[in-house]
Scaffold this active site. Structure first.
Site, PDB file in Angstrom:
ATOM      1  NE  ARG A   1      -3.927  -0.018   2.089  1.00 42.85           N
ATOM      2  CZ  ARG A   1      -4.131  -1.061   2.896  1.00 42.85           C
ATOM      3  NH1 ARG A   1      -3.398  -1.200   3.982  1.00 42.85           N
ATOM      4  NH2 ARG A   1      -5.045  -1.951   2.627  1.00 42.85           N
ATOM      5  CB  ALA A   2       3.968   2.172   1.814  1.00 44.86           C
TER       6      ALA A   2
END
Length: 347
Positions: free
Chosen positions: A282-283
């Protein structure tokens, strides 16, 4: 009833990271919202309400409780989709974006809406009672003291923010509607934190503090007093700045689909996430999406290394691994070193 005046967004002193995070989420709601941490009296709620006032009016389908966009047939609710199929057009109204507030005491049913099963059984058709997520579609959903909200409700909010759709299921019957909104959560860390699993799901996160420069603090006081003394004159003084920023946001929204990022920068972002030990993907994805949005805001069709650096400042700090009772810390020197060494040819 006389409409209350709203403090101008461009009159807010300092708090640049907070203001930029809000702007980026308006340009690209798929970023997943922003969590604003800070003590009381740091213009958190003022900035949220001012942002909605800043933005131009939008087209919405007449009579639609979800404020569907008549120009986007792919994101219509069931009723609007049916009308569009029949008539190949939709009657539109012009409406202002607004701030929909979610109270800390809200239940899941109040947030997502409810299905009337008895009506479905008797009449063979769905009857949906809209919740807060329906009101929030194409608006700003503001949750003050989000750390005090039930974890399950926060999870539902973040799911809808990420997917852009709210689905309610009950006893074999389901109903879905568009739920694309700018999620803004604010909290005072002194009153408790939110679980790391939920924290990670916010696209951006910023920490705000009171201004420490005496000159800046004096400017905050002067502007607030001027606003309270004569709001209309004060607002008029910022009209040009407001219109200029609103136009820039609108242009960035149109430009965003055309913005590209080269392979080398993609690899650099992936390497950065690995080196920092960030969990999941996600990052990486959010850094890239934020960098694309920053490029669009600056009127460019190509992401630069500087966009990635600025995106990392907003995306990574709250995703750093931390031990119990420790704050996650981002070693910015390390970030600079990884980005600079990995993207020498991408400037």
């Amino acid at each position: 009833m006389k409409r209350m005046s709203v403090y101008p967004f461009t009159a807010i002193v300092g708090q640049d990271d907070m203001k930029m995070s809000l702007i980026l989420n308006v340009i690209n709601p798929s970023l997943g919202g922003v969590l604003i941490k800070g003590e009381k009296g740091t213009a958190k709620s003022t900035a949220v309400r001012a942002l909605a006032e800043l933005l131009p009016a939008m087209e919405a389908v007449h009579g639609c409780k979800f404020h569907c966009d008549p120009a986007d047939p792919n994101l219509l609710c069931e009723d609007c989709a049916s009308k569009y199929t029949e008539d190949n057009k939709l009657v539109a109204d012009t409406v202002k974006m607004r701030v929909v507030e979610l109270p800390v005491s809200a239940t899941e049913d109040r947030v997502v809406g409810t299905l009337d099963i008895e009506h479905a059984i008797k009449h063979g058709e769905k009857k949906f009672e809209a919740g807060i997520l329906a009101q929030a579609n194409r608006n700003i959903l503001y949750v003050d003291e989000i750390n005090l909200l039930d974890d399950h409700v926060v999870d539902v909010l973040l799911d809808a923010a990420a997917m852009g759709i709210n689905t309610v299921e009950r006893e074999g019957v389901s109903y879905s509607h568009p739920a694309r909104f700018v999620l803004v959560g604010t909290m005072n860390p002194e009153e408790g934190d939110i679980r790391p699993q939920l924290l990670d799901r916010f696209g951006l996160s910023v920490v705000v503090t009171g201004e420490h420069d005496p000159a800046q603090r004096v400017e905050v006081i002067k502007r607030r007093l001027a606003y309270e003394q004569d709001a209309n004159t004060f607002i008029a003084g910022y009209q040009h700045d407001q219109e200029e920023l609103a136009a820039k946001i609108t242009q960035a929204s149109s430009l965003l689909p055309q913005v590209d990022i080269n392979e080398e920068l993609l690899e650099t972002v992936a390497k950065l996430a690995v080196e920092l030990g960030v969990d999941g993907h996600r990052a990486d994805i959010t850094v890239i999406k934020t960098a694309l949005t920053l490029a669009a805001f600056n009127g460019r069709k190509e992401v630069k290394l500087e966009d990635v650096k600025n995106a990392a400042k907003l995306v990574l700090p709250h995703r750093m691994r931390r031990r119990p009772f420790e704050e996650g810390q981002l070693d910015w020197d390390k970030v600079e070193s990884i980005l600079s060494s990995g993207a020498k040819g991408a400037l």
